[in-house]
Enzyme design. Structure first.
Site, PDB file in Angstrom:
ATOM      1  CG  HIS A 102      -0.305  -0.115   2.517  1.00  0.00           C
ATOM      2  ND1 HIS A 102       0.075  -1.332   3.028  1.00  0.00           N
ATOM      3  CD2 HIS A 102       0.049   0.810   3.436  1.00  0.00           C
ATOM      4  CE1 HIS A 102       0.629  -1.149   4.207  1.00  0.00           C
ATOM      5  NE2 HIS A 102       0.636   0.134   4.484  1.00  0.00           N
ATOM      6  CG  HIS A 104       0.881   5.469   4.119  1.00  0.00           C
ATOM      7  ND1 HIS A 104       0.015   5.369   5.170  1.00  0.00           N
ATOM      8  CD2 HIS A 104       1.672   4.368   4.182  1.00  0.00           C
ATOM      9  CE1 HIS A 104       0.278   4.257   5.856  1.00  0.00           C
ATOM     10  NE2 HIS A 104       1.281   3.633   5.273  1.00  0.00           N
TER      11      HIS A 104
END
Ligand code: 5GP
Length: 140
Positions: A102, A104
């Site tokens: 992932h 941010h």
């Protein structure tokens, strides 16, 4: 490290737990971070399974980065931010806590320090309000 198909982001991808969704396409999903380090903190994940950047199929990077750019632009406009911090962690030693790749996206305002990485859960109404602003900025 082997990929755990029951990590929290895999469950979000399968629709087993809810998220404040911002954007989805064939290869990626973007949603609000529940413990934002700044207003408008969101996450972009590839749909393809990998624990992080190091074990990912490089084919997922182009669509992932395209979605990161799309969300970074929208979140910056929506939060009236001065800049955007993009972060990505690999391994618990590096600060990673969820083991599905992932990125941010954190809108930043001049002079406002980043909150801690493992902070407090945000009120869902506030998350939704910011998500509405980001979704609106995505659609222009
Ligand atoms: P990491 O530490 O692995 O780089 O980041 C994981 C991020 O996921 C953290 O910023 C944390 O706040 C966020 N997070 C953890 N659990 C959930 C969840 O259930 N839903 C959402 N939307 N975000 C989560």
């Amino acid at each position: 490290m082997t990929y755990d198909p029951n990590n929290i982001f895999a469950k979000i991808l399968r629709g087993e737990i809810p998220c404040e969704k911002l954007y989805e396409d064939e290869h990626t999903l973007a949603f609000m971070d529940i413990m934002p380090q700044a207003e408008g903190h969101c996450l972009v994940i590839p749909k393809q399974a990998s624990t992080g950047l190091l074990d990912a199929d490089p084919a997922c990077f182009a669509p992932l980065l395209a979605t990161v750019q799309k969300l970074a632009r929208a979140a910056k406009i929506a939060m009236k931010a001065d800049g955007v911090t993009i972060m990505q962690f690999n391994g618990s030693a590096a600060g990673q806590t969820v083991f599905h790749l992932h990125v941010h996206i954190i809108p930043r305002k001049d002079g406002v320090p980043l909150k801690g990485h493992t902070g407090q859960m945000e009120q869902s109404a506030l998350l939704k309000a910011r998500a509405d602003q980001i979704r609106a900025a995505l659609s222009v």
